[in-house]
Design a protein around this motif. Sequence first.
Motif, PDB file in Angstrom:
ATOM      1  N   ARG A   1       0.805  -1.202   0.000  1.00  0.00           N
ATOM      2  CA  ARG A   1       0.000   0.000   0.000  1.00  0.00           C
ATOM      3  C   ARG A   1       0.850   1.269   0.000  1.00  0.00           C
ATOM      4  O   ARG A   1       0.335   2.356   0.163  1.00  0.00           O
ATOM      5  N   ARG A   2       2.175   1.109  -0.191  1.00  0.00           N
ATOM      6  CA  ARG A   2       3.049   2.272  -0.150  1.00  0.00           C
ATOM      7  C   ARG A   2       3.718   2.499  -1.493  1.00  0.00           C
ATOM      8  O   ARG A   2       3.978   1.555  -2.227  1.00  0.00           O
ATOM      9  N   PRO A   3       4.030   3.772  -1.817  1.00  0.00           N
ATOM     10  CA  PRO A   3       4.784   4.056  -3.042  1.00  0.00           C
ATOM     11  C   PRO A   3       6.198   3.506  -2.952  1.00  0.00           C
ATOM     12  O   PRO A   3       6.642   3.041  -1.900  1.00  0.00           O
ATOM     13  N   GLU A   4       6.942   3.602  -4.040  1.00  0.00           N
ATOM     14  CA  GLU A   4       8.300   3.082  -4.108  1.00  0.00           C
ATOM     15  C   GLU A   4       9.214   3.813  -3.129  1.00  0.00           C
ATOM     16  O   GLU A   4       9.196   5.036  -3.052  1.00  0.00           O
ATOM     17  N   PRO A   5      10.048   3.060  -2.380  1.00  0.00           N
ATOM     18  CA  PRO A   5      10.960   3.718  -1.439  1.00  0.00           C
ATOM     19  C   PRO A   5      12.228   4.186  -2.132  1.00  0.00           C
ATOM     20  O   PRO A   5      12.537   3.774  -3.255  1.00  0.00           O
ATOM     21  N   ALA A   6      12.977   5.037  -1.455  1.00  0.00           N
ATOM     22  CA  ALA A   6      14.300   5.395  -1.944  1.00  0.00           C
ATOM     23  C   ALA A   6      15.222   4.187  -1.835  1.00  0.00           C
ATOM     24  O   ALA A   6      14.996   3.288  -1.026  1.00  0.00           O
ATOM     25  N   ASP A   7      16.255   4.159  -2.683  1.00  0.00           N
ATOM     26  CA  ASP A   7      17.205   3.057  -2.574  1.00  0.00           C
ATOM     27  C   ASP A   7      18.316   3.429  -1.593  1.00  0.00           C
ATOM     28  O   ASP A   7      18.350   4.531  -1.043  1.00  0.00           O
ATOM     29  N   LYS A   8      19.227   2.476  -1.381  1.00  0.00           N
ATOM     30  CA  LYS A   8      20.276   2.668  -0.367  1.00  0.00           C
ATOM     31  C   LYS A   8      21.166   3.859  -0.707  1.00  0.00           C
ATOM     32  O   LYS A   8      21.539   4.641   0.171  1.00  0.00           O
ATOM     33  N   ARG A   9      21.507   4.038  -1.994  1.00  0.00           N
ATOM     34  CA  ARG A   9      22.369   5.153  -2.392  1.00  0.00           C
ATOM     35  C   ARG A   9      21.702   6.484  -2.084  1.00  0.00           C
ATOM     36  O   ARG A   9      22.339   7.408  -1.552  1.00  0.00           O
ATOM     37  N   GLU A  10      20.423   6.600  -2.396  1.00  0.00           N
ATOM     38  CA  GLU A  10      19.711   7.854  -2.143  1.00  0.00           C
ATOM     39  C   GLU A  10      19.607   8.137  -0.652  1.00  0.00           C
ATOM     40  O   GLU A  10      19.738   9.294  -0.216  1.00  0.00           O
ATOM     41  N   LYS A  11      19.377   7.097   0.125  1.00  0.00           N
ATOM     42  CA  LYS A  11      19.282   7.282   1.569  1.00  0.00           C
ATOM     43  C   LYS A  11      20.600   7.787   2.151  1.00  0.00           C
ATOM     44  O   LYS A  11      20.613   8.733   2.948  1.00  0.00           O
ATOM     45  N   GLU A  12      21.723   7.188   1.723  1.00  0.00           N
ATOM     46  CA  GLU A  12      23.018   7.626   2.234  1.00  0.00           C
ATOM     47  C   GLU A  12      23.339   9.040   1.760  1.00  0.00           C
ATOM     48  O   GLU A  12      23.969   9.820   2.481  1.00  0.00           O
ATOM     49  N   LEU A  13      22.904   9.393   0.554  1.00  0.00           N
ATOM     50  CA  LEU A  13      23.116  10.748   0.058  1.00  0.00           C
ATOM     51  C   LEU A  13      22.362  11.758   0.919  1.00  0.00           C
ATOM     52  O   LEU A  13      22.864  12.854   1.201  1.00  0.00           O
ATOM     53  N   MET A  14      21.159  11.395   1.348  1.00  0.00           N
ATOM     54  CA  MET A  14      20.393  12.283   2.206  1.00  0.00           C
ATOM     55  C   MET A  14      21.111  12.512   3.538  1.00  0.00           C
ATOM     56  O   MET A  14      21.196  13.641   4.031  1.00  0.00           O
ATOM     57  N   PHE A  15      21.684  11.451   4.109  1.00  0.00           N
ATOM     58  CA  PHE A  15      22.429  11.604   5.353  1.00  0.00           C
ATOM     59  C   PHE A  15      23.669  12.476   5.142  1.00  0.00           C
ATOM     60  O   PHE A  15      24.064  13.246   6.018  1.00  0.00           O
ATOM     61  N   SER A  16      24.283  12.351   3.966  1.00  0.00           N
ATOM     62  CA  SER A  16      25.429  13.191   3.642  1.00  0.00           C
ATOM     63  C   SER A  16      25.015  14.655   3.555  1.00  0.00           C
ATOM     64  O   SER A  16      25.718  15.545   4.056  1.00  0.00           O
ATOM     65  N   TYR A  17      23.867  14.927   2.927  1.00  0.00           N
ATOM     66  CA  TYR A  17      23.364  16.297   2.829  1.00  0.00           C
ATOM     67  C   TYR A  17      23.050  16.860   4.219  1.00  0.00           C
ATOM     68  O   TYR A  17      23.265  18.041   4.479  1.00  0.00           O
ATOM     69  N   PHE A  18      22.523  16.013   5.078  1.00  0.00           N
ATOM     70  CA  PHE A  18      22.247  16.455   6.450  1.00  0.00           C
ATOM     71  C   PHE A  18      23.546  16.857   7.136  1.00  0.00           C
ATOM     72  O   PHE A  18      23.610  17.862   7.852  1.00  0.00           O
ATOM     73  N   GLY A  19      24.607  16.059   6.899  1.00  0.00           N
ATOM     74  CA  GLY A  19      25.910  16.411   7.452  1.00  0.00           C
ATOM     75  C   GLY A  19      26.430  17.724   6.904  1.00  0.00           C
ATOM     76  O   GLY A  19      27.014  18.533   7.635  1.00  0.00           O
ATOM     77  N   ASP A  20      26.219  17.976   5.595  1.00  0.00           N
ATOM     78  CA  ASP A  20      26.630  19.250   4.997  1.00  0.00           C
ATOM     79  C   ASP A  20      25.897  20.416   5.658  1.00  0.00           C
ATOM     80  O   ASP A  20      26.476  21.490   5.873  1.00  0.00           O
ATOM     81  N   LEU A  21      24.622  20.191   5.966  1.00  0.00           N
ATOM     82  CA  LEU A  21      23.844  21.250   6.606  1.00  0.00           C
ATOM     83  C   LEU A  21      24.372  21.539   8.012  1.00  0.00           C
ATOM     84  O   LEU A  21      24.486  22.701   8.419  1.00  0.00           O
TER      85      LEU A  21
END
Length: 243
Positions: free
Chosen positions: A165-185
Amino acid sequence: MPEIRVVIVGPKYEGNVGAIARSMANFDIKELYLVNPCELGDDAYRRSKHGADILDRAVIVNTLEEATQDCFLVVGTSGVVTKGDSNYTRVPVPVREFAEHCRGYTEKIAVVFGREDIGLLQDELNYCDVLVTIPASKEYPILNLSHATHTVLYEFFTAMNTEPRRPEPADKREKELMFSYFGDLLDAIEYPKERRAVTSNMFRRMMGRALPTKYEYNTIMGVFGDAAKFLKYGKPWMKDKKG
Protein backbone atom coordinates in the motif's frame (compact mmCIF):
# COMPACT_ATOMS: atom_id res chain seq x y z
CA MET A 1 8.36 -7.70 -1.04
CA PRO A 2 11.72 -7.05 0.65
CA GLU A 3 14.28 -9.77 1.14
CA ILE A 4 14.76 -10.40 4.85
CA ARG A 5 18.14 -11.34 6.30
CA VAL A 6 18.26 -12.65 9.87
CA VAL A 7 21.35 -11.57 11.81
CA ILE A 8 22.11 -13.08 15.22
CA VAL A 9 24.80 -11.36 17.27
CA GLY A 10 26.75 -13.54 19.69
CA PRO A 11 24.35 -16.50 20.14
CA LYS A 12 25.47 -18.67 23.04
CA TYR A 13 23.37 -21.81 22.56
CA GLU A 14 23.40 -23.82 19.36
CA GLY A 15 19.87 -25.10 20.02
CA ASN A 16 18.52 -21.58 19.69
CA VAL A 17 20.30 -21.13 16.36
CA GLY A 18 18.78 -24.39 15.13
CA ALA A 19 15.28 -23.33 16.22
CA ILE A 20 15.76 -19.99 14.44
CA ALA A 21 16.69 -21.82 11.22
CA ARG A 22 13.49 -23.85 11.54
CA SER A 23 11.41 -20.67 11.93
CA MET A 24 13.12 -19.15 8.92
CA ALA A 25 12.12 -22.18 6.86
CA ASN A 26 8.53 -21.78 8.08
CA PHE A 27 8.42 -18.23 6.70
CA ASP A 28 10.46 -18.60 3.48
CA ILE A 29 13.48 -16.66 4.76
CA LYS A 30 16.81 -18.04 3.56
CA GLU A 31 19.65 -15.73 4.66
CA LEU A 32 21.16 -16.31 8.11
CA TYR A 33 24.21 -14.35 9.28
CA LEU A 34 25.88 -15.18 12.60
CA VAL A 35 28.18 -12.72 14.34
CA ASN A 36 30.75 -14.50 16.55
CA PRO A 37 28.45 -17.45 17.28
CA CYS A 38 28.87 -20.50 19.45
CA GLU A 39 29.89 -23.71 17.70
CA LEU A 40 27.06 -25.35 15.76
CA GLY A 41 26.75 -29.10 16.18
CA ASP A 42 24.23 -31.91 16.44
CA ASP A 43 21.81 -30.04 18.69
CA ALA A 44 21.53 -27.15 16.23
CA TYR A 45 20.77 -29.50 13.33
CA ARG A 46 18.38 -31.60 15.39
CA ARG A 47 16.29 -28.53 16.27
CA SER A 48 16.47 -27.02 12.79
CA LYS A 49 14.35 -29.83 11.26
CA HIS A 50 13.68 -28.77 7.63
CA GLY A 51 15.85 -25.69 8.13
CA ALA A 52 19.12 -27.65 8.07
CA ASP A 53 20.02 -26.23 4.67
CA ILE A 54 19.78 -22.73 6.17
CA LEU A 55 22.37 -23.73 8.76
CA ASP A 56 24.56 -25.15 5.99
CA ARG A 57 24.48 -21.80 4.17
CA ALA A 58 24.78 -19.60 7.27
CA VAL A 59 27.44 -16.89 6.92
CA ILE A 60 29.70 -16.41 9.94
CA VAL A 61 31.27 -12.96 10.37
CA ASN A 62 33.10 -11.02 13.06
CA THR A 63 31.10 -7.78 13.17
CA LEU A 64 27.57 -6.49 12.79
CA GLU A 65 28.82 -4.15 10.05
CA GLU A 66 30.02 -7.14 7.98
CA ALA A 67 26.67 -8.87 8.42
CA THR A 68 24.63 -5.89 7.18
CA GLN A 69 26.87 -3.97 4.77
CA ASP A 70 24.74 -4.68 1.68
CA CYS A 71 21.35 -4.14 3.38
CA PHE A 72 19.11 -1.14 2.79
CA LEU A 73 17.73 -1.07 6.33
CA VAL A 74 19.07 -2.45 9.62
CA VAL A 75 16.32 -3.28 12.10
CA GLY A 76 17.34 -3.95 15.69
CA THR A 77 15.21 -5.84 18.20
CA SER A 78 14.94 -5.40 21.96
CA GLY A 79 12.65 -6.31 24.81
CA VAL A 80 14.04 -3.43 26.89
CA VAL A 81 12.08 -0.24 26.28
CA THR A 82 12.97 3.14 27.78
CA LYS A 83 10.11 5.56 28.33
CA GLY A 84 10.65 9.12 27.17
CA ASP A 85 12.49 10.51 24.17
CA SER A 86 15.92 11.22 25.65
CA ASN A 87 17.32 7.73 25.02
CA TYR A 88 16.09 7.60 21.43
CA THR A 89 18.05 4.42 20.66
CA ARG A 90 15.61 2.50 22.86
CA VAL A 91 12.39 4.09 21.63
CA PRO A 92 10.97 1.20 19.57
CA VAL A 93 8.16 0.59 17.11
CA PRO A 94 5.87 -2.42 17.71
CA VAL A 95 7.03 -5.06 15.23
CA ARG A 96 3.58 -5.55 13.66
CA GLU A 97 3.25 -1.83 12.95
CA PHE A 98 6.71 -1.65 11.41
CA ALA A 99 6.28 -4.81 9.32
CA GLU A 100 3.04 -3.46 7.88
CA HIS A 101 4.83 -0.20 7.09
CA CYS A 102 7.34 -2.16 4.97
CA ARG A 103 4.77 -3.42 2.48
CA GLY A 104 5.81 -2.68 -1.07
CA TYR A 105 9.52 -2.38 -0.30
CA THR A 106 11.90 -4.41 -2.44
CA GLU A 107 15.25 -3.60 -0.81
CA LYS A 108 17.02 -6.02 1.53
CA ILE A 109 16.25 -5.60 5.24
CA ALA A 110 18.46 -7.01 7.99
CA VAL A 111 16.63 -7.95 11.19
CA VAL A 112 19.14 -8.11 14.03
CA PHE A 113 18.75 -10.12 17.23
CA GLY A 114 21.10 -9.99 20.23
CA ARG A 115 22.55 -12.37 22.74
CA GLU A 116 20.37 -14.57 24.94
CA ASP A 117 21.54 -12.89 28.16
CA ILE A 118 22.17 -9.20 27.36
CA GLY A 119 20.71 -8.66 23.90
CA LEU A 120 22.29 -5.97 21.71
CA LEU A 121 24.89 -3.64 23.18
CA GLN A 122 24.40 0.13 23.05
CA ASP A 123 26.81 0.66 20.15
CA GLU A 124 25.02 -2.09 18.22
CA LEU A 125 21.68 -0.40 18.87
CA ASN A 126 23.18 2.88 17.69
CA TYR A 127 24.17 1.20 14.42
CA CYS A 128 20.59 0.15 13.65
CA ASP A 129 18.29 2.36 11.59
CA VAL A 130 15.22 1.48 13.63
CA LEU A 131 14.35 -0.55 16.72
CA VAL A 132 11.34 -2.86 16.98
CA THR A 133 9.89 -4.70 19.95
CA ILE A 134 7.32 -7.39 20.68
CA PRO A 135 4.61 -6.18 23.08
CA ALA A 136 4.67 -8.40 26.16
CA SER A 137 4.04 -8.36 29.91
CA LYS A 138 5.60 -5.42 31.74
CA GLU A 139 6.61 -7.81 34.53
CA TYR A 140 8.46 -10.14 32.14
CA PRO A 141 8.93 -8.63 28.66
CA ILE A 142 12.06 -10.56 27.60
CA LEU A 143 11.36 -13.50 25.27
CA ASN A 144 13.61 -16.45 24.56
CA LEU A 145 15.78 -15.66 21.52
CA SER A 146 14.28 -18.30 19.25
CA HIS A 147 10.72 -17.41 20.32
CA ALA A 148 11.34 -13.72 19.67
CA THR A 149 12.77 -14.49 16.25
CA HIS A 150 9.78 -16.67 15.38
CA THR A 151 7.33 -13.92 16.36
CA VAL A 152 9.15 -11.20 14.43
CA LEU A 153 9.44 -13.34 11.29
CA TYR A 154 5.75 -14.26 11.52
CA GLU A 155 4.81 -10.56 11.59
CA PHE A 156 6.97 -9.80 8.56
CA PHE A 157 5.65 -12.83 6.66
CA THR A 158 2.05 -11.85 7.36
CA ALA A 159 2.61 -8.23 6.35
CA MET A 160 4.57 -9.07 3.20
CA ASN A 161 1.86 -11.41 1.96
CA THR A 162 -0.70 -8.60 2.04
CA GLU A 163 -1.11 -6.26 -0.91
CA PRO A 164 1.43 -3.40 -0.76
CA ARG A 165 0.00 0.00 0.00
CA ARG A 166 3.05 2.27 -0.15
CA PRO A 167 4.78 4.06 -3.04
CA GLU A 168 8.30 3.08 -4.11
CA PRO A 169 10.96 3.72 -1.44
CA ALA A 170 14.30 5.39 -1.94
CA ASP A 171 17.21 3.06 -2.57
CA LYS A 172 20.28 2.67 -0.37
CA ARG A 173 22.37 5.15 -2.39
CA GLU A 174 19.71 7.85 -2.14
CA LYS A 175 19.28 7.28 1.57
CA GLU A 176 23.02 7.63 2.23
CA LEU A 177 23.12 10.75 0.06
CA MET A 178 20.39 12.28 2.21
CA PHE A 179 22.43 11.60 5.35
CA SER A 180 25.43 13.19 3.64
CA TYR A 181 23.36 16.30 2.83
CA PHE A 182 22.25 16.45 6.45
CA GLY A 183 25.91 16.41 7.45
CA ASP A 184 26.63 19.25 5.00
CA LEU A 185 23.84 21.25 6.61
CA LEU A 186 25.32 20.70 10.07
CA ASP A 187 28.66 21.92 8.72
CA ALA A 188 27.05 24.99 7.17
CA ILE A 189 25.41 26.08 10.42
CA GLU A 190 28.60 25.28 12.39
CA TYR A 191 26.78 22.78 14.55
CA PRO A 192 28.75 21.97 17.75
CA LYS A 193 31.16 19.09 17.10
CA GLU A 194 30.50 17.50 20.48
CA ARG A 195 26.80 17.09 19.59
CA ARG A 196 27.30 16.13 15.96
CA ALA A 197 27.39 12.32 16.35
CA VAL A 198 24.34 12.20 18.62
CA THR A 199 22.27 14.44 16.35
CA SER A 200 23.27 12.58 13.19
CA ASN A 201 22.41 9.26 14.82
CA MET A 202 19.07 10.64 16.00
CA PHE A 203 18.23 11.80 12.46
CA ARG A 204 19.16 8.41 11.00
CA ARG A 205 16.97 6.64 13.56
CA MET A 206 14.05 8.99 12.86
CA MET A 207 14.30 8.31 9.12
CA GLY A 208 14.53 4.59 9.82
CA ARG A 209 11.26 4.64 11.75
CA ALA A 210 9.51 6.79 9.15
CA LEU A 211 10.61 4.79 6.06
CA PRO A 212 10.02 7.73 3.69
CA THR A 213 9.17 7.08 0.07
CA LYS A 214 11.50 7.87 -2.84
CA TYR A 215 9.65 11.14 -3.49
CA GLU A 216 9.90 12.14 0.18
CA TYR A 217 13.62 11.33 0.30
CA ASN A 218 14.32 13.38 -2.81
CA THR A 219 12.32 16.33 -1.47
CA ILE A 220 14.23 16.28 1.83
CA MET A 221 17.57 16.01 0.00
CA GLY A 222 16.66 19.01 -2.14
CA VAL A 223 15.79 21.12 0.90
CA PHE A 224 19.00 20.15 2.73
CA GLY A 225 21.13 20.77 -0.34
CA ASP A 226 19.60 24.18 -1.05
CA ALA A 227 19.82 25.21 2.60
CA ALA A 228 23.51 24.27 2.85
CA LYS A 229 24.35 26.15 -0.35
CA PHE A 230 22.34 29.17 0.75
CA LEU A 231 24.18 29.33 4.07
CA LYS A 232 27.55 28.90 2.34
CA TYR A 233 27.09 31.21 -0.66
CA GLY A 234 24.18 33.46 0.37
CA LYS A 235 21.54 35.08 -1.80
CA PRO A 236 23.69 35.51 -4.94
CA TRP A 237 23.69 31.70 -5.33
CA MET A 238 19.88 31.70 -5.09
CA LYS A 239 19.63 34.39 -7.76
CA ASP A 240 21.93 32.43 -10.06
CA LYS A 241 19.78 29.35 -9.57
CA LYS A 242 16.62 31.25 -10.53
CA GLY A 243 18.28 32.84 -13.49
